[in-house]
Structures are given as C-alpha cells and as structure tokens.
Design a protein around this motif. Sequence first.
Motif, PDB file in Angstrom:
ATOM      1  N   UNK A  36       0.813  -1.231   0.000  1.00 57.09           N
ATOM      2  CA  UNK A  36       0.000   0.000   0.000  1.00 57.09           C
ATOM      3  C   UNK A  36       0.840   1.272   0.000  1.00 57.09           C
ATOM      4  N   UNK A  37       1.959   1.234  -0.708  1.00 59.59           N
ATOM      5  CA  UNK A  37       2.809   2.416  -0.857  1.00 59.59           C
ATOM      6  C   UNK A  37       2.349   3.147  -2.125  1.00 59.59           C
ATOM      7  N   UNK A  38       1.785   4.319  -1.959  1.00 63.19           N
ATOM      8  CA  UNK A  38       1.247   5.081  -3.080  1.00 63.19           C
ATOM      9  C   UNK A  38       2.392   5.785  -3.807  1.00 63.19           C
ATOM     10  N   UNK A  39       2.552   5.532  -5.124  1.00 59.91           N
ATOM     11  CA  UNK A  39       3.661   6.173  -5.852  1.00 59.91           C
ATOM     12  C   UNK A  39       3.380   7.649  -6.125  1.00 59.91           C
ATOM     13  N   UNK A  40       4.429   8.447  -6.004  1.00 64.27           N
ATOM     14  CA  UNK A  40       4.317   9.867  -6.335  1.00 64.27           C
ATOM     15  C   UNK A  40       4.527  10.040  -7.847  1.00 64.27           C
ATOM     16  N   UNK A  41       4.421  11.265  -8.307  1.00 65.45           N
ATOM     17  CA  UNK A  41       4.554  11.512  -9.748  1.00 65.45           C
ATOM     18  C   UNK A  41       5.956  11.173 -10.264  1.00 65.45           C
ATOM     19  N   UNK A  42       6.991  11.445  -9.481  1.00 64.32           N
ATOM     20  CA  UNK A  42       8.345  11.093  -9.925  1.00 64.32           C
ATOM     21  C   UNK A  42       8.540   9.580  -9.941  1.00 64.32           C
ATOM     22  N   UNK A  43       7.902   8.873  -9.007  1.00 60.35           N
ATOM     23  CA  UNK A  43       7.971   7.402  -9.019  1.00 60.35           C
ATOM     24  C   UNK A  43       7.347   6.861 -10.305  1.00 60.35           C
ATOM     25  N   UNK A  44       6.214   7.424 -10.679  1.00 62.07           N
ATOM     26  CA  UNK A  44       5.534   6.979 -11.897  1.00 62.07           C
ATOM     27  C   UNK A  44       6.386   7.289 -13.123  1.00 62.07           C
ATOM     28  N   UNK A  45       7.016   8.457 -13.136  1.00 69.55           N
ATOM     29  CA  UNK A  45       7.911   8.809 -14.244  1.00 69.55           C
ATOM     30  C   UNK A  45       9.073   7.822 -14.332  1.00 69.55           C
ATOM     31  N   UNK A  46       9.650   7.472 -13.176  1.00 71.60           N
ATOM     32  CA  UNK A  46      10.748   6.503 -13.160  1.00 71.60           C
ATOM     33  C   UNK A  46      10.276   5.145 -13.670  1.00 71.60           C
ATOM     34  N   UNK A  47       9.075   4.753 -13.298  1.00 68.41           N
ATOM     35  CA  UNK A  47       8.528   3.494 -13.805  1.00 68.41           C
ATOM     36  C   UNK A  47       8.450   3.510 -15.329  1.00 68.41           C
ATOM     37  N   UNK A  48       8.074   4.660 -15.875  1.00 68.96           N
ATOM     38  CA  UNK A  48       8.013   4.781 -17.332  1.00 68.96           C
ATOM     39  C   UNK A  48       9.368   4.518 -17.979  1.00 68.96           C
ATOM     40  N   UNK A  49      10.430   5.022 -17.361  1.00 67.19           N
ATOM     41  CA  UNK A  49      11.765   4.799 -17.923  1.00 67.19           C
ATOM     42  C   UNK A  49      12.246   3.362 -17.702  1.00 67.19           C
ATOM     43  N   UNK A  50      11.799   2.722 -16.617  1.00 68.44           N
ATOM     44  CA  UNK A  50      12.114   1.302 -16.434  1.00 68.44           C
ATOM     45  C   UNK A  50      11.444   0.491 -17.540  1.00 68.44           C
ATOM     46  N   UNK A  51      10.180   0.786 -17.800  1.00 64.41           N
ATOM     47  CA  UNK A  51       9.447   0.077 -18.859  1.00 64.41           C
ATOM     48  C   UNK A  51      10.094   0.336 -20.217  1.00 64.41           C
ATOM     49  N   UNK A  52      10.422   1.592 -20.507  1.00 62.69           N
ATOM     50  CA  UNK A  52      11.057   1.925 -21.787  1.00 62.69           C
ATOM     51  C   UNK A  52      12.374   1.172 -21.953  1.00 62.69           C
TER      52      UNK A  52
END
Length: 170
Positions: A36-52
């Motif tokens: 239940x750790x809610x990701x912040x906007x920078x976390x979501x951006x980092x996830x995008x670069x992990x996926x890319x």
Amino acid sequence: MLASIQQINSRQTNFLIFIVCTLMMLAAAYMEHVMKMIPCSLCITQRGFVVLTGVLALIAAIHNPASGGRRVYAILGIVSPILGACFAGRQLWLQSLPEDQVPACGPGLAYIFEEFPFMEAFKLLLQGDGNCAHVDKILGLSLAAWTFIAFIGLALVNLYQLLRKDDKLA
C-alpha cells in the motif's frame, strides 16, 4: 569470471536487461498493491523509464541485429536509464531538503490529467512535489536511491553492449 561474462552474447544480455526491468516493475506493483505504498509523480515517471528500458532491450533481443543495429539499441539503452536516473536524482534531492523547504504537495495524478492540458500535466508530473519528498526505506536506502542505482547499472550494462566486440549472432 571475465571469461564467463564474455561468453554471454548481446541477445542474452538484452534479455537479461529485460528480465531485470520486469522484476523492477513487479517489485513496484507489489509495493503499491500489497504494501500500500502510493507512488508519487516522480515514481511513476521513473517506472516509465524502467518500462522503456525493458521494452528496448526486449526488442533488441528479439530483433538481434548486426553490429550497427546493436549499437543503436545500446545507445537508446543508455539514454533511457540515464533519463530515469535524472528523475530518481531529482526525487533524492527533494528527499534531502529540510522540511520547511519541501514544495507543497500537489493534487492527485488523476486530477492533474483531468483538469490540466496534457503538456502542463506532463510538466507537473516531471517536476514532482511534496509527495515525492516522502522517504520509504528498504535495506537502509530510499526507494529513489535503489532506483537510481538500478538505472546506473542498466546504463553501464548498455555501455558494455555498446563497447563490446562483435559477437556471433545467436
């Protein structure tokens, strides 16, 4: 050990990069949905670069191009995690600020994309806010620090891919 590393060809290395990125995303999903750790906007951006980074590596593994193509994939595979590391670094910087200097927390991500024009919402996503200054530690380091380390590692593996001698196409 160096001899065993050199036996791994570029296709296998790209597939390994893809696996690492997949494991990173699975860990992020676990932390979000189970812990239940809610990701912040920078976390979501980092996830995008992990996926890319992972998708680029998977495409490179499937495509398995000749030397020139491998170098293009390696360059893209360096740029993507370096950009991700920049956002992880920004989050680390926000986390290091004294409490009175932390930017105010912004509205939720869904609200931002519903109410703001896309480019302005995207800009807000990339900047981060006070939510990004929250520190969750695992094994003594913040998640942003672990992500930063992972991005640097991914960039270094892709740098190795760029500089390695041509191997036989497998």
